[in-house]
Design a protein around this motif. Sequence first.
Motif, PDB file in Angstrom:
ATOM      1  N   LEU A  78       0.835  -1.205   0.000  1.00  0.00           N
ATOM      2  CA  LEU A  78       0.000   0.000   0.000  1.00  0.00           C
ATOM      3  C   LEU A  78       0.867   1.251   0.000  1.00  0.00           C
ATOM      4  O   LEU A  78       0.563   2.248  -0.668  1.00  0.00           O
ATOM      5  N   LYS A  79       1.968   1.186   0.731  1.00  0.00           N
ATOM      6  CA  LYS A  79       2.879   2.332   0.793  1.00  0.00           C
ATOM      7  C   LYS A  79       3.493   2.604  -0.586  1.00  0.00           C
ATOM      8  O   LYS A  79       3.633   3.774  -0.990  1.00  0.00           O
ATOM      9  N   ASN A  80       3.837   1.545  -1.303  1.00  0.00           N
ATOM     10  CA  ASN A  80       4.416   1.710  -2.636  1.00  0.00           C
ATOM     11  C   ASN A  80       3.424   2.336  -3.609  1.00  0.00           C
ATOM     12  O   ASN A  80       3.822   3.009  -4.567  1.00  0.00           O
ATOM     13  N   ILE A  81       2.129   2.104  -3.385  1.00  0.00           N
ATOM     14  CA  ILE A  81       1.103   2.709  -4.231  1.00  0.00           C
ATOM     15  C   ILE A  81       0.892   4.174  -3.856  1.00  0.00           C
ATOM     16  O   ILE A  81       0.721   5.042  -4.719  1.00  0.00           O
ATOM     17  N   LEU A  82       0.911   4.447  -2.556  1.00  0.00           N
ATOM     18  CA  LEU A  82       0.639   5.805  -2.073  1.00  0.00           C
ATOM     19  C   LEU A  82       1.742   6.794  -2.422  1.00  0.00           C
ATOM     20  O   LEU A  82       1.466   7.958  -2.730  1.00  0.00           O
ATOM     21  N   VAL A  83       2.994   6.352  -2.397  1.00  0.00           N
ATOM     22  CA  VAL A  83       4.119   7.275  -2.602  1.00  0.00           C
ATOM     23  C   VAL A  83       4.038   8.016  -3.939  1.00  0.00           C
ATOM     24  O   VAL A  83       4.100   9.241  -3.975  1.00  0.00           O
ATOM     25  N   PRO A  84       3.878   7.313  -5.084  1.00  0.00           N
ATOM     26  CA  PRO A  84       3.790   8.061  -6.342  1.00  0.00           C
ATOM     27  C   PRO A  84       2.544   8.933  -6.437  1.00  0.00           C
ATOM     28  O   PRO A  84       2.590  10.017  -7.031  1.00  0.00           O
ATOM     29  N   ILE A  85       1.434   8.484  -5.855  1.00  0.00           N
ATOM     30  CA  ILE A  85       0.210   9.297  -5.889  1.00  0.00           C
ATOM     31  C   ILE A  85       0.422  10.595  -5.131  1.00  0.00           C
ATOM     32  O   ILE A  85       0.067  11.688  -5.602  1.00  0.00           O
ATOM     33  N   ILE A  86       1.033  10.493  -3.945  1.00  0.00           N
ATOM     34  CA  ILE A  86       1.313  11.692  -3.145  1.00  0.00           C
ATOM     35  C   ILE A  86       2.310  12.587  -3.863  1.00  0.00           C
ATOM     36  O   ILE A  86       2.191  13.821  -3.858  1.00  0.00           O
ATOM     37  N   ALA A  87       3.312  11.980  -4.525  1.00  0.00           N
ATOM     38  CA  ALA A  87       4.298  12.762  -5.273  1.00  0.00           C
ATOM     39  C   ALA A  87       3.638  13.569  -6.384  1.00  0.00           C
ATOM     40  O   ALA A  87       3.957  14.742  -6.604  1.00  0.00           O
ATOM     41  N   VAL A  88       2.696  12.944  -7.095  1.00  0.00           N
ATOM     42  CA  VAL A  88       1.972  13.642  -8.168  1.00  0.00           C
ATOM     43  C   VAL A  88       1.157  14.799  -7.586  1.00  0.00           C
ATOM     44  O   VAL A  88       1.168  15.921  -8.122  1.00  0.00           O
ATOM     45  N   LEU A  89       0.449  14.536  -6.486  1.00  0.00           N
ATOM     46  CA  LEU A  89      -0.368  15.578  -5.871  1.00  0.00           C
ATOM     47  C   LEU A  89       0.481  16.742  -5.384  1.00  0.00           C
ATOM     48  O   LEU A  89       0.126  17.918  -5.584  1.00  0.00           O
ATOM     49  N   LEU A  90       1.623  16.445  -4.764  1.00  0.00           N
ATOM     50  CA  LEU A  90       2.514  17.507  -4.300  1.00  0.00           C
ATOM     51  C   LEU A  90       3.061  18.325  -5.469  1.00  0.00           C
ATOM     52  O   LEU A  90       3.170  19.555  -5.391  1.00  0.00           O
ATOM     53  N   GLY A  91       3.404  17.634  -6.563  1.00  0.00           N
ATOM     54  CA  GLY A  91       3.897  18.338  -7.746  1.00  0.00           C
ATOM     55  C   GLY A  91       2.855  19.274  -8.316  1.00  0.00           C
ATOM     56  O   GLY A  91       3.155  20.417  -8.695  1.00  0.00           O
ATOM     57  N   ILE A  92       1.593  18.804  -8.376  1.00  0.00           N
ATOM     58  CA  ILE A  92       0.512  19.637  -8.906  1.00  0.00           C
ATOM     59  C   ILE A  92       0.237  20.818  -7.980  1.00  0.00           C
ATOM     60  O   ILE A  92       0.022  21.949  -8.439  1.00  0.00           O
ATOM     61  N   ILE A  93       0.248  20.570  -6.671  1.00  0.00           N
ATOM     62  CA  ILE A  93      -0.008  21.650  -5.709  1.00  0.00           C
ATOM     63  C   ILE A  93       1.061  22.734  -5.810  1.00  0.00           C
ATOM     64  O   ILE A  93       0.759  23.937  -5.876  1.00  0.00           O
ATOM     65  N   VAL A 117       8.915  14.390 -10.312  1.00  0.00           N
ATOM     66  CA  VAL A 117      10.109  13.546 -10.286  1.00  0.00           C
ATOM     67  C   VAL A 117      10.917  13.796  -9.018  1.00  0.00           C
ATOM     68  O   VAL A 117      11.442  12.869  -8.393  1.00  0.00           O
ATOM     69  N   PHE A 118      11.011  15.069  -8.611  1.00  0.00           N
ATOM     70  CA  PHE A 118      11.747  15.408  -7.387  1.00  0.00           C
ATOM     71  C   PHE A 118      11.149  14.698  -6.179  1.00  0.00           C
ATOM     72  O   PHE A 118      11.875  14.106  -5.369  1.00  0.00           O
ATOM     73  N   SER A 149      11.446  10.004  -2.188  1.00  0.00           N
ATOM     74  CA  SER A 149      10.287   9.297  -1.633  1.00  0.00           C
ATOM     75  C   SER A 149      10.491   8.864  -0.185  1.00  0.00           C
ATOM     76  O   SER A 149       9.513   8.626   0.526  1.00  0.00           O
ATOM     77  N   TYR A 150      11.747   8.773   0.231  1.00  0.00           N
ATOM     78  CA  TYR A 150      11.988   8.371   1.628  1.00  0.00           C
ATOM     79  C   TYR A 150      11.363   9.377   2.595  1.00  0.00           C
ATOM     80  O   TYR A 150      10.940   9.020   3.699  1.00  0.00           O
ATOM     81  N   MET A 151      11.275  10.661   2.185  1.00  0.00           N
ATOM     82  CA  MET A 151      10.625  11.674   3.024  1.00  0.00           C
ATOM     83  C   MET A 151       9.128  11.397   3.131  1.00  0.00           C
ATOM     84  O   MET A 151       8.537  11.485   4.217  1.00  0.00           O
ATOM     85  N   ILE A 152       8.510  11.061   1.985  1.00  0.00           N
ATOM     86  CA  ILE A 152       7.081  10.751   1.991  1.00  0.00           C
ATOM     87  C   ILE A 152       6.821   9.499   2.815  1.00  0.00           C
ATOM     88  O   ILE A 152       5.863   9.437   3.593  1.00  0.00           O
ATOM     89  N   ARG A 153       7.686   8.492   2.660  1.00  0.00           N
ATOM     90  CA  ARG A 153       7.537   7.259   3.435  1.00  0.00           C
ATOM     91  C   ARG A 153       7.652   7.538   4.933  1.00  0.00           C
ATOM     92  O   ARG A 153       6.927   6.947   5.737  1.00  0.00           O
ATOM     93  N   TRP A 154       8.577   8.435   5.293  1.00  0.00           N
ATOM     94  CA  TRP A 154       8.766   8.769   6.711  1.00  0.00           C
ATOM     95  C   TRP A 154       7.504   9.410   7.272  1.00  0.00           C
ATOM     96  O   TRP A 154       7.054   9.064   8.372  1.00  0.00           O
ATOM     97  N   VAL A 155       6.890  10.315   6.509  1.00  0.00           N
ATOM     98  CA  VAL A 155       5.645  10.961   6.953  1.00  0.00           C
ATOM     99  C   VAL A 155       4.529   9.941   7.078  1.00  0.00           C
ATOM    100  O   VAL A 155       3.767   9.937   8.056  1.00  0.00           O
ATOM    101  N   ILE A 156       4.423   9.033   6.082  1.00  0.00           N
ATOM    102  CA  ILE A 156       3.385   7.998   6.130  1.00  0.00           C
ATOM    103  C   ILE A 156       3.574   7.108   7.357  1.00  0.00           C
ATOM    104  O   ILE A 156       2.613   6.770   8.059  1.00  0.00           O
ATOM    105  N   ASP A 157       4.827   6.740   7.644  1.00  0.00           N
ATOM    106  CA  ASP A 157       5.112   5.905   8.818  1.00  0.00           C
ATOM    107  C   ASP A 157       4.728   6.609  10.109  1.00  0.00           C
ATOM    108  O   ASP A 157       4.157   5.990  11.014  1.00  0.00           O
ATOM    109  N   ARG A 158       5.043   7.901  10.201  1.00  0.00           N
ATOM    110  CA  ARG A 158       4.687   8.666  11.410  1.00  0.00           C
ATOM    111  C   ARG A 158       3.187   8.709  11.600  1.00  0.00           C
ATOM    112  O   ARG A 158       2.676   8.520  12.718  1.00  0.00           O
ATOM    113  N   ILE A 159       2.458   8.957  10.504  1.00  0.00           N
ATOM    114  CA  ILE A 159       0.994   9.040  10.595  1.00  0.00           C
ATOM    115  C   ILE A 159       0.392   7.686  10.956  1.00  0.00           C
ATOM    116  O   ILE A 159      -0.496   7.583  11.821  1.00  0.00           O
TER     117      ILE A 159
END
Length: 348
Positions: free
Chosen positions: A5-20, A326-327, A332-342
């Motif tokens: 699930l984490k592997n699926i969420l990371v690219p989705i969150i990356a896309v959303l952050l890029g768009i934002i 892409v950035f 993605s380790y930053m996004i994973r860290w946030v997901i783990d904390r949550i």
Amino acid sequence: MSSRLKNILVPIIAVLLGIILGTIIMFLTGYDAFAAYRALWNGAFGDIYYTGEVIRQVTPYILAGLAVAFAFRTGLFNIGVEGQLIVGWLAAVWVGVAFELPKIIHLPLAVLAAALAGAFWAFIPGYLKARFRVHEVIVTIMMNYVALHVANYVVRSVLSENSDRTEKIFDSATLRSPFLEGLTDYSRLHWGIVIALICVFIMWFILEKTSKGYELRAVGFNQHASQYAGMNVNSNIILSMVISGAFAGLAGAMEGLGTFGYAAIKGGFTGVGFDGIAVALLGGNGPIGIIFAALLFGALKVGSLNMPLESGVPNELVDIIIALIVFFVATSYMIRWVIDRISNKGAK
């Protein structure tokens, strides 16, 4: 939270952050972001013609993404996809203009020539890596330039009489289809998308369902352990690069036999091979993920052409959004860290 699930969420969150962040940049520079995204959508899916162009753009992106991902899954970083694509393009067109055969023979022959050319171009850095431990990143980068200038020379001096482009390939070698063009209001959509989807299945099957695929992944994970287990590390390195190059060569065939139907002098790189790195990265180096990543990039590239016309927003802003996506995937380790904390807080 499961790693799947984490592997699926990371690219989705990356896309959303890029768009934002892209939206914020538009607002700060005085552009109407909502009008820009509306124009982007209309330019990608607002008309059947544009949708056909998106699928046409997605086709080489899928194959370039597979080329990068296959090498990466086996422990190699193939930066030479662009060069392998160019030689594949050239080989396909060469066969397309040199012979006039029945379509059932000519088209497969041209496609096969592209795959073999890309495979050969990738074999060189693969052999140097296996035999002399020369880093594949350095060799593949240099071979991109060799491919570009060799292809330009062949187009101008061998396939034409000092012209900037070759003749059109024979109809017996084309991937274009009156049926698909009529279906999409005469876009440049062609049958290459079928080849791309077949290659998605081939990559999945090789890596997940064959003993050779297991060997390739094992060598990528740990060469020393693989050698200790009796695997031929050097031959697996070469084979991995050859298969990766074949996918890249096929991406070139999609352009030479489908989109354009000829080869021409290139003032610079096509960019498709380099975009393939981003596609593979966003797709998590998995076959299914690459399809969705290629669809996103294809829609952004084609849709962005409508932004200056409909909203007055420069289409370069889409390149900024892609770079931001892409950035965030690369970090993605930053996004994973946030997901783990949550998820840890939720567990408490």
